[in-house]
Design a protein around this motif. Structure first.
Motif, PDB file in Angstrom:
ATOM      1  N   GLY A  18       0.811  -1.217   0.000  1.00 61.58           N
ATOM      2  CA  GLY A  18       0.000   0.000   0.000  1.00 61.58           C
ATOM      3  C   GLY A  18       0.842   1.263   0.000  1.00 61.58           C
ATOM      4  O   GLY A  18       0.526   2.231  -0.695  1.00 61.58           O
ATOM      5  N   MET A  19       1.924   1.261   0.778  1.00 61.37           N
ATOM      6  CA  MET A  19       2.799   2.436   0.816  1.00 61.37           C
ATOM      7  C   MET A  19       3.465   2.681  -0.532  1.00 61.37           C
ATOM      8  O   MET A  19       3.572   3.833  -0.981  1.00 61.37           O
ATOM      9  N   LEU A  20       3.924   1.620  -1.194  1.00 62.03           N
ATOM     10  CA  LEU A  20       4.565   1.789  -2.496  1.00 62.03           C
ATOM     11  C   LEU A  20       3.599   2.359  -3.531  1.00 62.03           C
ATOM     12  O   LEU A  20       3.943   3.295  -4.260  1.00 62.03           O
ATOM     13  N   THR A  36      -3.521   6.748   2.633  1.00 63.36           N
ATOM     14  CA  THR A  36      -4.780   6.141   2.211  1.00 63.36           C
ATOM     15  C   THR A  36      -4.567   4.726   1.695  1.00 63.36           C
ATOM     16  O   THR A  36      -5.304   3.807   2.050  1.00 63.36           O
ATOM     17  N   PHE A  37      -3.545   4.550   0.869  1.00 60.34           N
ATOM     18  CA  PHE A  37      -3.298   3.229   0.300  1.00 60.34           C
ATOM     19  C   PHE A  37      -2.780   2.260   1.359  1.00 60.34           C
ATOM     20  O   PHE A  37      -3.118   1.075   1.332  1.00 60.34           O
ATOM     21  N   THR A  83      -8.384   6.152 -12.550  1.00 58.33           N
ATOM     22  CA  THR A  83      -7.242   5.296 -12.217  1.00 58.33           C
ATOM     23  C   THR A  83      -6.987   5.256 -10.718  1.00 58.33           C
ATOM     24  O   THR A  83      -6.567   4.231 -10.189  1.00 58.33           O
ATOM     25  N   THR A  84      -7.248   6.350 -10.031  1.00 60.45           N
ATOM     26  CA  THR A  84      -7.072   6.365  -8.579  1.00 60.45           C
ATOM     27  C   THR A  84      -8.052   5.414  -7.915  1.00 60.45           C
ATOM     28  O   THR A  84      -7.676   4.652  -7.020  1.00 60.45           O
ATOM     29  N   PHE A  85      -9.283   5.428  -8.353  1.00 59.85           N
ATOM     30  CA  PHE A  85     -10.290   4.570  -7.748  1.00 59.85           C
ATOM     31  C   PHE A  85     -10.049   3.104  -8.083  1.00 59.85           C
ATOM     32  O   PHE A  85     -10.249   2.227  -7.252  1.00 59.85           O
ATOM     33  N   VAL A  86      -9.600   2.846  -9.294  1.00 60.91           N
ATOM     34  CA  VAL A  86      -9.248   1.475  -9.656  1.00 60.91           C
ATOM     35  C   VAL A  86      -8.053   1.009  -8.828  1.00 60.91           C
ATOM     36  O   VAL A  86      -8.027  -0.120  -8.330  1.00 60.91           O
ATOM     37  N   ALA A  87      -7.081   1.887  -8.641  1.00 64.51           N
ATOM     38  CA  ALA A  87      -5.882   1.517  -7.883  1.00 64.51           C
ATOM     39  C   ALA A  87      -6.208   1.224  -6.421  1.00 64.51           C
ATOM     40  O   ALA A  87      -5.690   0.257  -5.850  1.00 64.51           O
ATOM     41  N   VAL A  88      -7.059   2.025  -5.796  1.00 62.00           N
ATOM     42  CA  VAL A  88      -7.371   1.791  -4.388  1.00 62.00           C
ATOM     43  C   VAL A  88      -8.194   0.512  -4.231  1.00 62.00           C
ATOM     44  O   VAL A  88      -7.960  -0.277  -3.309  1.00 62.00           O
TER      45      VAL A  88
END
Length: 110
Positions: A18-20, A36-37, A83-88
């Motif tokens: 998540g940090m990466l 957040t991640f 892309t942010t929502f897909v990534a989270v």
């Protein structure tokens, strides 16, 4: 049941993932960042280790939060970053599979 070192390793790996991802998103000036991640990854791991019912409930909550964030961005006139929502959501989903992380200890020289 997991032993404390095994549990700690699974949690550390998921928070590291998540940090990466979060650091990369921060460097790209995206909405969500490292905290957040990392929290999302930790939630995914802890909820799966607690049980599938909690995992599905947590995932539904995460989807609701990401949708509310998209609505907020639309109301403020900002672009919605898919892309942010897909990534989270992908980070959460990948950390759901942390239950099966068992090969890492065999790779570490002890």
């Amino acid at each position: 049941m997991f032993t404390p070192p095994d549990f700690s390793l699974k949690l550390a790996v998921s928070v590291g993932i998540g940090m990466l991802v979060g650091l990369e998103r921060e460097w790209s000036q995206k909405d969500l960042g490292a905290r957040t991640f990392a929290i999302t990854a930790m939630l995914g791991t802890l909820s799966m280790l607690a049980g599938p019912g909690l995992a599905y409930t947590s995932f539904a909550g995460l989807l609701a939060i990401t949708e509310l964030t998209a609505v907020r961005n639309i109301r403020e006139g900002r672009a919605v970053e898919a892309t942010t929502f897909v990534a989270v959501n992908r980070t959460f989903s990948e950390c759901l599979s942390a239950k099966t992380i068992t090969t890492l200890p065999s790779l570490l020289p002890l």
